[in-house]
Design a protein around this motif. Structure first.
Motif, PDB file in Angstrom:
ATOM      1  N   UNK A   1      -3.818 -30.251  33.390  1.00  0.00           N
ATOM      2  CA  UNK A   1      -4.826 -31.299  33.554  1.00  0.00           C
ATOM      3  C   UNK A   1      -6.212 -30.692  33.763  1.00  0.00           C
ATOM      4  N   UNK A   2      -6.303 -29.661  34.571  1.00  0.00           N
ATOM      5  CA  UNK A   2      -7.601 -29.028  34.835  1.00  0.00           C
ATOM      6  C   UNK A   2      -8.182 -28.442  33.546  1.00  0.00           C
ATOM      7  N   UNK A   3      -7.349 -27.755  32.769  1.00  0.00           N
ATOM      8  CA  UNK A   3      -7.827 -27.187  31.505  1.00  0.00           C
ATOM      9  C   UNK A   3      -8.241 -28.284  30.531  1.00  0.00           C
ATOM     10  N   UNK A   4      -7.483 -29.373  30.488  1.00  0.00           N
ATOM     11  CA  UNK A   4      -7.827 -30.477  29.592  1.00  0.00           C
ATOM     12  C   UNK A   4      -9.184 -31.072  29.960  1.00  0.00           C
TER      13      UNK A   4
ATOM     14  N   UNK B   1      -7.159 -30.874  23.782  1.00  0.00           N
ATOM     15  CA  UNK B   1      -7.038 -31.715  24.970  1.00  0.00           C
ATOM     16  C   UNK B   1      -5.739 -32.514  24.934  1.00  0.00           C
ATOM     17  N   UNK B   2      -5.451 -33.131  23.785  1.00  0.00           N
ATOM     18  CA  UNK B   2      -4.215 -33.905  23.663  1.00  0.00           C
ATOM     19  C   UNK B   2      -2.991 -33.020  23.842  1.00  0.00           C
ATOM     20  N   UNK B   3      -3.053 -31.793  23.310  1.00  0.00           N
ATOM     21  CA  UNK B   3      -1.937 -30.869  23.488  1.00  0.00           C
ATOM     22  C   UNK B   3      -1.686 -30.552  24.947  1.00  0.00           C
ATOM     23  N   UNK B   4      -2.762 -30.318  25.699  1.00  0.00           N
ATOM     24  CA  UNK B   4      -2.612 -30.019  27.123  1.00  0.00           C
ATOM     25  C   UNK B   4      -2.099 -31.222  27.901  1.00  0.00           C
ATOM     26  N   UNK B   5      -2.562 -32.414  27.544  1.00  0.00           N
ATOM     27  CA  UNK B   5      -2.078 -33.613  28.230  1.00  0.00           C
ATOM     28  C   UNK B   5      -0.594 -33.832  27.936  1.00  0.00           C
ATOM     29  N   UNK B   6      -0.190 -33.664  26.668  1.00  0.00           N
ATOM     30  CA  UNK B   6       1.226 -33.787  26.335  1.00  0.00           C
ATOM     31  C   UNK B   6       2.055 -32.728  27.050  1.00  0.00           C
ATOM     32  N   UNK B   7       1.527 -31.515  27.102  1.00  0.00           N
ATOM     33  CA  UNK B   7       2.217 -30.437  27.804  1.00  0.00           C
ATOM     34  C   UNK B   7       2.379 -30.787  29.282  1.00  0.00           C
TER      35      UNK B   7
END
Length: 587
Positions: free
Chosen positions: A185-188, A89-95
């Motif tokens: 964001x949706x994936x996170x 989740x953090x990786x996707x938010x940072x991305x």
């Protein structure tokens, strides 16, 4: 149950969705790497660089690699303590935040920072997903899931250019990063909803890792994503509407981000970051800043930073070089000197730290260090196909079309994910070393065949065979290597172990392209030196004629043959090493 404990596939709707969602996230981030290559000229223009200033734009690519590789060991170690889902989740938010910053950028500095954040976020997804497979499946059943994860990662190289071409056909390059923002964001949110299927470090207290989403944080993040996408896409229908169009008129100055919609996006983002820092139980945001701070204290942060500096030195030495000129960047030796110093300091830190980044003895099993070494050799050989197949096509039959030359590589890339799934399936039936060795020998055979291509080889259908053979071979080796290191290391460090395999492969690719190209250039210059004077072929005062152009083309072909030949040698060496050191547990 502690983090990293192995379990069979559990039931529950959220847990059944978890691995597919993680695999989609991996493919999504991998595709973005290739999308940016396609959009690079437009991105350069967006920050005021011309195509002649390509060297100044290399940090746009190298910053992503730097973020992707340098922080992987630290991220893998945190994933072992905090859990796989929080890291995903953090990786996707940072991305997503990196995508937003890149889209906002009207100067090179902010764009480089955005790309670096994208690299950190995208890099976090791969080791966390591989470790997640180990959490969900026992050793004897991991092969196919590992193969699927590797396949979707490699499929990004096919989907990325296609997606980029579609977006660029209807919008400008900033829309690519708007899509990244929304999808990330949706994936996170979807992954956060699933929760961790096995265990979490309950840094924030028991029972907070699933079903306790922060509605205010979610609302702010969605508002950021939607408003940011609208700012970037600027839908014609909305802009022409008398009411909605007011949102696109700058409130102060000029530019998209001074419009009411742009200011709302920036305000929502700022409020979300504040929310992440201040939110408390029982509602926890996508990124629990307090929990991450506690997890960071449990990791050997000085050791991780020293290793990051060492990796950064290697990346800067090779990724910023022009291989047609030199194997390393102009300051390459300085970067490598810094890397050597940092690596020495890291080794000393490993010996003295109470809890070192890489636990003592973690890589002592032969299959553990062997997986890292084999992955390094895979990277060296693989990059020869990725880079030099299109170059060979440009040298021979597609001199006037970069697109057609790149499409030749598609035949190789199509076979890669097929081989990855097949390799995963075979790990349930054969030793990992045997499968990896067979795959690398197939790849070596394909590369050796390419080393015998003549000037008209790509005009014939038979040229597809070595491309498919090499792609299938490289695909076959991915799952066995990952399965071997997961089976030979303690469950408590699966995230770290997976990250080391990824790092080794990326470093191998960086070192390989410079080293192999340098060897090829030596052959090219030697062949060029043996050519007769141009005047003796074309006649005095005639300039470059077709006959002499053919001789120069022959020297270029000799260069590519050298690269393919040495890559085949490296692949054979990798096969022999894999056969001797890799194994998979059968518990």
């Amino acid at each position: 149950m502690t983090v990293g404990a192995t379990a069979d596939v559990t039931t529950g709707r959220g847990q059944r969705r978890l691995l597919p969602l993680a695999a989609i996230a991996v493919a999504f981030a991998a595709a973005d790497t290739y999308v940016v290559v396609l959009a690079l000229p437009d991105m350069m223009a967006g920050v005021g660089l011309s195509i002649e200033q390509l060297q100044q734009a290399t940090p746009i690519i190298s910053a992503f690699l730097l973020g992707y590789v340098a922080m992987l060991p630290l991220i893998g170690s945190i994933a072992d303590r905090r859990g796989r889902v929080p890291v995903l989740v953090a990786g996707l938010v940072l991305f997503s935040l990196g995508s937003l910053l890149t889209a906002l950028a009207y100067g090179l500095g902010p764009m480089i920072l955005g790309r670096a954040l994208q690299g950190v976020g995208g890099g976090a997804l791969v080791p966390a997903t591989l470790a997640l497979v180990a959490d969900l499946y026992p050793a004897q059943r991991r092969g196919v899931p590992l193969g699927i994860v590797s396949a979707v990662q490699e499929a990004g190289s096919l989907l990325g250019p296609l997606a980029g071409a579609i977006v660029l056909a209807v919008a400008d390059w900033r829309a690519i990063f708007g899509v990244n923002l929304v999808v990330g964001v949706v994936l996170a949110l979807a992954l956060r909803r699933c929760g961790d299927p096995v265990a979490e470090v309950r840094v924030a207290g028991p029972g907070v890792t699933r079903g306790h989403a922060d509605p205010y944080g979610v609302l702010l993040l969605l508002l950021t994503a939607v408003s940011g996408a609208l700012v970037l896409l600027q839908p014609t229908a909305m802009m022409r509407d008398l009411t909605w169009g007011q949102l696109f008129i700058p409130a102060v100055g000029s530019g998209r981000w001074t419009t009411p919609l742009g200011l709302a996006c920036l305000a929502a983002l700022a409020l979300y970051l504040v929310r992440c820092a201040l939110a408390r139980a029982p509602r926890w945001p996508l990124i629990d800043v307090r929990g991450w701070t506690a997890s960071a204290r449990e990791v050997d942060l000085p050791g991780a930073l020293l290793l990051a500096v060492a990796l950064a030195g290697v990346i800067l030495a090779f990724a910023t070089a022009d291989p047609q000129v030199a194997a390393m960047a102009p300051r390459g030796w300085l970067y490598l000197g810094i890397a050597a110093f940092a690596l020495t300091a890291f080794a000393l830190r490993q010996r003295t730290a109470a809890r070192p980044l890489i636990p003592r003895g973690a890589l002592r099993p032969r299959a553990a260090w062997g997986s890292v070494a084999v992955s390094l050799l895979i990277g060296v050989a693989l990059v020869a196909a990725l880079i030099d197949v299109p170059l060979f096509a440009r040298t021979t039959v597609y001199a006037d079309s970069q697109v057609k030359a790149a499409l030749v590589l598609v035949r190789f890339l199509v076979a890669l994910p097929v081989g990855a799934v097949l390799g995963g399936w075979l790990t349930r039936r054969l030793p990992a070393g045997v499968i990896a060795a067979a795959g690398l020998l197939l790849a070596a055979a394909g590369l050796a065949w390419m080393a015998r291509w003549d000037v008209d080889a790509l005009r014939h259908g038979t040229a597809t065979l070595p491309l498919l053979l090499a792609g299938l071979g490289f695909g076959l080796v991915l799952a066995p290597v990952n399965a071997s290191i997961l089976a030979s290391t303690d469950a408590a460090i699966h995230g770290l172990a997976s990250s080391l395999v990824v790092v080794a492969r990326m470093v191998g690719m960086l070192v390989g392209i410079s080293t192999l190209t340098t060897l090829g250039l030596r052959h090219y210059y030697a062949a060029q030196a043996d050519l007769p004077p141009m005047t003796s072929v074309c006649g005095a005062g005639q300039g470059l004629c077709d006959a002499y152009r053919d001789l120069l083309q022959g020297a270029g072909i000799a260069q590519e043959h050298t690269v393919f030949g040495w890559a085949a040698v490296v692949a054979v060496a990798g096969a022999l090493l894999a056969l001797g050191v890799l194994h998979q547990q059968r518990d």
